[in-house]
Every structure is written in structure tokens, then in C-alpha cells.
Design a protein around this motif. Structure first.
Motif, PDB file in Angstrom:
ATOM      1  N   PHE A 267       0.691  -1.221   0.003  1.00 19.26           N
ATOM      2  CA  PHE A 267       0.075   0.004  -0.085  1.00 19.26           C
ATOM      3  C   PHE A 267       0.783   1.210   0.010  1.00 19.26           C
ATOM      4  CE2 PHE A 267      -2.754   3.218   2.423  1.00 19.26           C
ATOM      5  CZ  PHE A 267      -3.270   3.572   1.440  1.00 19.26           C
ATOM      6  N   LYS A 268       2.068   1.312   0.798  1.00 15.56           N
ATOM      7  CA  LYS A 268       2.839   2.283   0.989  1.00 15.56           C
ATOM      8  C   LYS A 268       3.544   2.509  -0.375  1.00 15.56           C
ATOM      9  CE  LYS A 268       4.226   2.308   5.598  1.00 15.56           C
ATOM     10  NZ  LYS A 268       5.102   1.514   6.303  1.00 15.56           N
ATOM     11  N   ALA A 269       3.892   1.464  -1.300  1.00 13.47           N
ATOM     12  CA  ALA A 269       4.586   1.493  -2.539  1.00 13.47           C
ATOM     13  C   ALA A 269       3.462   2.111  -3.443  1.00 13.47           C
ATOM     14  CB  ALA A 269       4.808   0.127  -2.746  1.00 13.47           C
ATOM     15  N   GLN A 270       2.161   1.683  -3.376  1.00 12.48           N
ATOM     16  CA  GLN A 270       1.390   2.286  -4.414  1.00 12.48           C
ATOM     17  C   GLN A 270       1.076   3.754  -4.017  1.00 12.48           C
ATOM     18  OE1 GLN A 270       0.357   0.988  -6.899  1.00 12.48           O
ATOM     19  NE2 GLN A 270       1.106  -0.967  -6.767  1.00 12.48           N
ATOM     20  N   LEU A 271       1.146   4.197  -2.951  1.00 12.34           N
ATOM     21  CA  LEU A 271       0.937   5.743  -2.376  1.00 12.34           C
ATOM     22  C   LEU A 271       1.958   6.468  -3.348  1.00 12.34           C
ATOM     23  CD1 LEU A 271       0.365   5.874   1.464  1.00 12.34           C
ATOM     24  CD2 LEU A 271      -1.357   6.427  -0.370  1.00 12.34           C
ATOM     25  N   ARG A 272       3.417   6.059  -3.114  1.00 10.00           N
ATOM     26  CA  ARG A 272       4.146   6.742  -3.869  1.00 10.00           C
ATOM     27  C   ARG A 272       3.908   6.531  -5.308  1.00 10.00           C
ATOM     28  NH1 ARG A 272       7.400   4.336   0.069  1.00 10.00           N
ATOM     29  NH2 ARG A 272       8.007   2.486  -1.160  1.00 10.00           N
ATOM     30  N   ARG A 273       3.509   5.266  -5.816  1.00 14.19           N
ATOM     31  CA  ARG A 273       2.998   5.263  -7.316  1.00 14.19           C
ATOM     32  C   ARG A 273       2.138   6.235  -7.637  1.00 14.19           C
ATOM     33  NH1 ARG A 273       2.710   5.307 -11.997  1.00 14.19           N
ATOM     34  NH2 ARG A 273       2.215   3.682 -13.238  1.00 14.19           N
ATOM     35  N   THR A 274       1.135   6.379  -6.889  1.00 14.72           N
ATOM     36  CA  THR A 274      -0.024   7.242  -7.460  1.00 14.72           C
ATOM     37  C   THR A 274       0.289   8.486  -7.287  1.00 14.72           C
ATOM     38  OG1 THR A 274      -0.934   6.734  -5.159  1.00 14.72           O
ATOM     39  CG2 THR A 274      -1.854   5.526  -7.081  1.00 14.72           C
ATOM     40  N   LEU A 275       1.126   8.914  -6.520  1.00 17.25           N
ATOM     41  CA  LEU A 275       1.593  10.347  -6.415  1.00 17.25           C
ATOM     42  C   LEU A 275       2.577  10.716  -7.571  1.00 17.25           C
ATOM     43  CD1 LEU A 275       1.348  13.055  -4.491  1.00 17.25           C
ATOM     44  CD2 LEU A 275       3.298  11.961  -3.522  1.00 17.25           C
TER      45      LEU A 275
END
Lengths: 129, 290, 306
Positions: free
Chosen positions: B18-26
Motif C-alpha cells: 500500500f505504501k509503495a502504491q501511495l508513492r506510485r499514485t503520487l
């Protein structure tokens, strides 16, 4: 020692490695108790499957040319007379020459005559590569 | 021939994903500051120019007509009832713009969330060793976090600006539902747009446009064929998603919703259920072609 | 069609498919495919462009669904146990496309490692060094070959039980290609791995492959162990006298001749063949086995002529 193989050759790669080790022993670049390069090193150097190297080393071990010391590597066996090795190498050279001769339609005598003549400096051709 | 078996390996856990996806979506972090700055500048410029050019009025009189604002489905609500001579309230206009900006942003945000990965080139995403439906939803959720952050920031900027210039006189008449909707409406719009991007085809924008025109067609035909039914739908703050999500922002900006808090919650529940179900279905099914 | 070209391969199956079919519209991508990759094998899947190699690998990862048939990887189903299967696979896809265009390579690898708890960062570092991958480059600025190198790091660094490499050297310059082969050789020795490499440049993987599968129009026309090929698929050259109209007593894959001199590619029984050829009146000059590349060519030629 440096192992040289030709991946485009028809001779299976593991046999080419066996040939190369034999050659190194015969010419003295590998001597008794010298270690062979590790399987990984050889595989990486030659860009080949480590299993192929292992197969070659197993073959050499089966023939008594090398022995494995667990955890330390593969070593050239000392007991073996290098004269034997030379004889073996000469034999494999002879086989190659015979096969080539046969492919070109020469018989044994013709081949031997040609070899003698060549060794005596009888040929003056210069286009040998 | 017997079957070999896999060696035991650790399975990935969802928190770091989820954290990786937070970075990804930003996206690229270094660009984010500029994005925020641009939004704020745009907002101020828009606010100023709108105020000057149109003399944007959200007059107090509008708010006095509390219970019977007539709102047609696609109209901008009380803008019909502009009173050019009435009181101008820049504070309210700032909040209005913040809400509008975050709605627009939430509609477009899935593009950022799936940038570089349209449905036809999503092999990397789908080759990851996690359940795909959950992976899709994690990505959407991560993007939703940013929608919430951006929406709240925009409204905060608007409120702070209004406070700074002392234009908060009408804020007291806004209901909690109005403020809450400034967060919930963008999230729901984002969820709706995400459905298209999650399932979609190779051309999500085509789907968006297609959906828009299809909806328009249904609304127009519906209004022509069964005008009474259409009117009931259009007037219902629950059944008409435009009234549920955008209504408070445009039409019933002030006190209207005070009496309709129950309806507002019902509307949110209805449409979030529908959109989330759509998202779940989109994430759980895949085109057969792929 | 020589049925022995499809002998079941020895050993425990790492990958096996049964009657895998897939069509796109009227075009058949996979035609009842029975792939069989033993554990620990370096299986070279070869075939012309469009033969179905990429579709096959993508099916194993469940990136595309077969119309019928199924695929088992280490005993697990590609469709039912997707996550468990994919956690054990290192995959280099056919397209040199990193998706995460605004990421730096280092950020991308960090992102990737989150999904693979067994990610070996020291190994990843060594791989990036020897492949000259610049961790600070933006993914959007990478050339095709540079993307390939990043994809190779992604595939190898978690030391998966199964490597699926789709044209892994595509877009790489000769020097890097060679280095990649060295890295794969080292990888094979340091981690127990089954490798399935799809390629149409067989000579590049000549030294690594120990199994060969030849794919054409979605069908496996041959699937063999290397040693079996070396032993049984032979090229015999020789001369015949005028008016000779016999044939070698083995299935002939291809036959060429200029005047009296003939060359046959033969599928033999693995026993010495010289005498038996001589018995049909052929003066045998040489009998040789083929390289993987030569074998591929012979097998593909057989398919078109039959």
C-alpha cells in the motif's frame, strides 16, 4: 589454465572441455595437484550451463585424470604419467585426422605419407592458415 | 512425469505494498510542490477574474429561499436565480471554486493513478505475486488518499483565504453536510472514474466520453418519455447523483440541506454503494481477451 | 511427423501444460500445446516470430487466459494459484516497457522488491553494477536495451525458482548480451533455478540450453533433451554411385545433394549408423551431431516440408 571451446562446433561442449583439460596436462600447463578452475568460474567464463562443466569434470574424474576434494575443488591426479596423457592426446588427434582424411576420401597410407612429407619440410606451400 | 514443488517463500504483505502504491499514485515527488502551487495560483486567479468578469454573486437571497429551490437535473442550480444587485460573497465563492476544482481533479486523477499503465499495458501490475483484484483496489485506494488530501487542502486554502480577507459571514449558515460533501463528493467521483480505468479497455477516455453521452441520452429520453418519473428522479436528492454530490455545492449551497441531512446521507450511501460495487466488479473481472 | 520428437522429458515437471489452446479471432496462437519443462532444466523455446512463444509465457503467468487446456507450474495451477505461482517467477516480458515512467530506476527496483520478500539487495546491486544500470536514470529516458537490463535485474534478484525470459537479449548490444549470458550461467550455479528462455536467436544460448522446444504456428513440433538431440539427430554426408535410388534406413528430416554428394539430416536410433548407411551403398564421409541452432533449423525445415 584457459579453456577454449567453440560453441558452433559439432563436438558436444562437455567433450571439448575434457579435450582442453587433457591438452593442458599434456603440454604441462596443468600439473599434478594443480586445481581446475571452479565449475562456476568455467561456466561464467565460457557462458555455458554449469551442469555441462560438471559433466566434463565428472568424465575426467571417471577417467582418473582428476579427483575431487570435497569443499576444496577438483585437482589433477598425480599418479598418472604424463606420457600416458600425451599418448591419449595423440590418439585423439589421430582420430580427428583420420576422420578428416576419410571425409576427403584418403586412406591411411596416403595420410601417413602426406604427414611424413610435411614433417620433413617437403612442402613449400605457404597458404597454410 | 511427477510434479516438482515450489520451495517455501515468504509472501508479500499488504502494508508495504500500500505504501509503495501511495508513492506510485503520487508520481514524481519533486513535481508535487509545483502542482499544489499551480492549483493555488489558478484558484486565486480564477477567483479574482470570475469575481471581476461575472461579478459572481452568491447572494444571500438565495439562501433565504431554503426549502423550495427548483433545480433541474443539469442546471447549475441557483445560478438561475442570480441577483446581480445582491450581496457578493467572495468567501463562499472561494469555497465553491475549491469544491469545483477538487471535483474536476478527482475526475482526472485516475489518469495520474494509472499513468503509463492503460489496461492494454498492465502486464507489470498483473505479474506481481498478489491477488489481482486486491492489487487493483489497493492502487485505487492509494489514489483515493491523495484525492482526499488534495480536496481537503483546497478547501482549507479557500477557507483560510476567506478568513484572511474577512469574508466568512455566510459560513455560519453552511451545514456540516455541505462541508463533508466537499470531501465525499470528490471521492465518489474518483471512484466512478476509477471503475473505467480499472476495467476499461485500451481507451479509458473513450469509455468516459461514451458513458457521458449514454447518460445524457438516457436522461433526455427519460425526460421526454416519462416526464413525471424523470422529474421525481431529478428532484430527489437521493436518486439524482448530481444533486447528491454536486447539488450542495451548486444549488443548495447554503441552508437548503439543513433540513435534508437525512437525504444527503442516504444519497451518499446509495451512490457510494453503487460505485464501490462497480469498482469491485471491475477489479474482479477481466476482459477475456487479456 | 516423428512421434519420438515428443518423448516425455525425464525428471519432475516444473512447468507442464496440457492441450493449451488460445486463439485471437481466427488466428491460432496456441494449438493444443503440451509443454513440459523438467525441474532444473534450461529449456530453450525457439520458433519464428509469431509462433506463440510470448502468448505461451504470458499464459503461464495468467497474463492471458487460454481458451482451453491448463498449465501447471510446480504442481500449482496458473489460473487458480496465480499469486503463489507468480511469487516464484522471475519474468522478462517481451516488451521493453517499464510503465513507471516518472520513477528513477533505483525507485523502481525498490518498488519491485516490496513484492518479493526474498529480494536479495546485495545481488541486485551486483547485477546493476555488472549490467551498468544507472540507478539515477529516469525510466522514461532509458533506451530499449537499458530497459531490458533493468528487467533482467528485476527477474533475477529475488532468485526465483523459475525464470521466464522472453527474448532476454532483445535490444542488447553484443557486449552486454555476452555479459548477460555470463550472469545467467552464474545464476544457474548459485541458485537452483528452472529456466524457460524464449528466443529466435538460438546461437546465443547454445552453451546454456539443455532442452529444446521448437514452436511453430502455436504447435510444439519437437521437444527434446539436448543429449538426446546430440545422440540421435545427425547429419550424414557421403557419396553415392550413379543411379543410386535407395534411402538411408532412418527418418530423413532433410536431404540435399549436389551431384553425387549428399547430405542427410537423420533421426537415428542413437546407435552407430555408419555401417548401416554403408549397407545401402553410401560411402560415408562424416557423421556429425548438430548444434542447437542447426537442430532448430533442421526441425523447422522438417515441419514445412511435411
Amino acid at each position: 589454465m584457459l579453456i577454449n571451446i567453440n560453441q558452433a562446433s559439432h563436438r558436444p561442449i562437455y567433450l571439448q572441455i575434457v579435450d582442453e583439460v587433457r591438452r593442458a596436462i599434456a603440454v604441462g600447463t596443468l600439473q599434478a595437484e594443480d586445481s581446475l578452475p571452479s565449475v562456476r568460474q568455467t561456466a561464467v567464463d565460457l557462458r555455458i550451463n554449469p551442469n555441462t562443466v560438471q559433466q566434463a569434470y565428472r568424465e575426467l574424474e571417471r577417467e582418473g585424470i582428476v579427483h575431487v576434494r570435497r569443499g576444496r575443488g577438483t585437482f589433477v591426479t598425480g599418479l598418472r604419467d604424463s606420457a600416458d596423457e600425451r599418448k591419449e592426446l595423440a590418439r585423439s588427434l589421430a582420430i580427428t585426422a583420420l576422420q578428416e582424411a576419410q571425409r576427403h576420401g584418403f586412406n591411411l597410407d596416403e595420410l601417413i605419407d602426406a604427414l611424413r612429407l610435411e614433417a620433413a619440410g617437403g612442402s613449400t606451400r605457404e597458404d597454410q592458415s | 512425469m511427477t510434479e516438482a514443488s515450489f520451495p517455501a517463500v515468504e509472501t508479500p504483505t499488504w502494508t508495504p505494498i500500500f505504501k509503495a502504491q501511495l508513492r506510485r499514485t503520487l508520481g514524481a515527488r519533486r513535481k508535487l510542490g509545483w502542482v499544489f502551487l499551480a492549483i493555488i495560483v489558478a484558484q486565486i486567479v480564477a477567483l479574482g477574474s470570475l469575481g471581476i468578469v461575472f461579478g459572481l454573486h452568491i447572494s444571500t437571497e438565495v439562501s433565504q429561499d431554503t426549502t423550495q429551490a427548483t433545480v433541474s437535473p443539469l442546471s447549475l442550480g441557483s445560478l438561475d436565480e442570480f441577483d446581480m444587485g445582491g450581496r457578493v460573497d467572495e468567501g463562499l465563492a472561494a469555497v465553491w471554486l475549491a469544491g469545483a476544482a477538487s471535483l474536476l481533479l478527482s475526475l482526472l486523477w485516475p489518469i495520474r493513478v494509472w499513468a503509463g499503465e492503460p489496461a492494454s499495458r498492465r502486464d507489470y501490475h498483473y505479474a506481481m505475486p498478489v491477488r489481482r483484484s486486491h492489487h487493483d483496489l489497493t492502487r485505487v485506494l492509494a489514489g483515493g488518499v491523495w484525492v482526499a488530501v488534495v480536496s481537503i487542502s483546497l478547501v482549507l486554502v479557500a477557507v483560510l483565504t476567506a478568513t484572511l480577507f474577512d469574508h466568512t459571514s455566510l459560513f455560519s449558515r453552511l451545514t456540516p453536510w455541505f462541508w463533508l460533501n466537499l470531501l465525499i463528493a470528490p471521492l465518489l467521483v474518483y471512484t466512478l472514474a476509477s471503475i473505467v480505468y480499472v476495467r476499461a479497455s485500451s481507451r479509458p477516455s473513450a469509455w468516459l466520453w461514451g458513458g457521458f453521452w449514454a447518460l445524457s441520452l438516457v436522461v433526455t429520453t427519460g425526460a421526454a418519455v416519462a416526464p413525471d418519473l424523470a422529474r421525481t428522479f431529478a428532484r430527489s436528492p437521493v436518486l439524482n447523483p448530481i444533486r447528491t454530490l454536486i447539488g450542495p455545492l451548486f444549488g443548495e449551497i447554503a441552508a437548503t440541506t439543513v433540513t435534508q441531512g437525512g437525504d444527503q446521507i442516504l444519497g451518499w450511501l446509495l451512490w457510494s454503494t453503487i460505485f464501490l460495487a462497480g469498482l469491485w466488479i471491475a477489479a474482479s473481472t477481466r476482459p477475456k481477451r487479456l | 511427423m516423428i512421434s519420438e520428437l515428443h518423448n516425455p522429458l525425464a525428471g519432475a515437471a516444473a512447468v507442464s501444460t496440457s492441450a493449451l489452446c488460445k486463439r485471437y479471432g481466427t488466428q491460432i496462437a496456441l494449438d493444443c500445446l503440451d509443454l513440459n519443462v523438467p525441474e532444473g532444466a534450461v529449456y530453450i523455446l525457439v520458433g519464428p516470430n509469431g509462433a506463440g512463444k510470448t502468448t505461451l509465457l504470458r499464459t503461464l503467468l495468467d497474463l492471458c487466459r487460454a481458451d482451453s487446456g491448463q498449465a501447471q507450474l510446480f504442481g500449482l495451477s496458473s489460473t487458480q494459484d496465480g499469486p503463489a505461482v507468480r511469487s516464484q517467477i522471475g519474468y522478462v516480458p517481451d516488451s521493453p516497457d517499464l510503465s513507471f515512467t516518472d520513477y528513477k530506476v533505483g525507485e523502481l527496483l525498490r518498488h519491485h522488491s516490496v513484492y518479493f520478500p526474498q529480494w536479495d539487495s546485495d545481488y541486485a546491486k551486483r547485477l546493476t553494477t555488472s549490467l551498468e544500470v544507472n540507478l539515477d536514470s529516469r525510466c522514461s529516458t532509458l533506451s530499449k536495451g537499458q530497459v531490458r537490463r533493468v528487467q533482467l535485474v528485476q527477474a533475477l534478484a529475488h532468485r526465483p525458482a523459475l525464470l521466464l525470459l522472453d527474448e532476454p537479449t532483445d535490444g542488447l548490444d553484443p557486449l552486454v548480451r555476452d555479459r548477460v549470458m555470463g550472469l545467467v550461467a552464474e545464476h544457474l550455479d548459485t541458485s537452483p533455478t528452472t529456466v524457460l528462455i524464449s528466443t529466435h536467436l538460438v546461437h546465443e544460448v547454445e552453451g546454456l540450453g539443455d532442452h529444446l522446444g521448437v514452436l511453430r504456428n502455436g504447435r510444439l513440433i519437437a521437444q527434446l533433451e539436448r543429449s538426446e538431440l546430440d545422440r540421435r539427430l545427425l547429419v550424414a554426408r557421403g557419396e553415392v554411385s550413379d543411379g543410386w535410388d535407395l534411402a538411408p534406413p532412418f527418418p530423413v528430416l532433410s536431404h540435399t545433394h549436389r551431384g553425387r554428394e549428399h547430405a542427410w539430416t537423420l533421426w537415428t536410433d542413437g546407435q552407430p549408423i555408419e555401417d548401416r548407411l554403408a549397407a545401402t551403398g553410401i560411402t560415408v564421409r562424416s557423421v556429425e551431431s548438430l548444434t542447437l541452432e542447426g537442430a532448430t533449423r533442421a526441425l523447422l525445415a522438417m515441419e514445412t516440408s511435411s
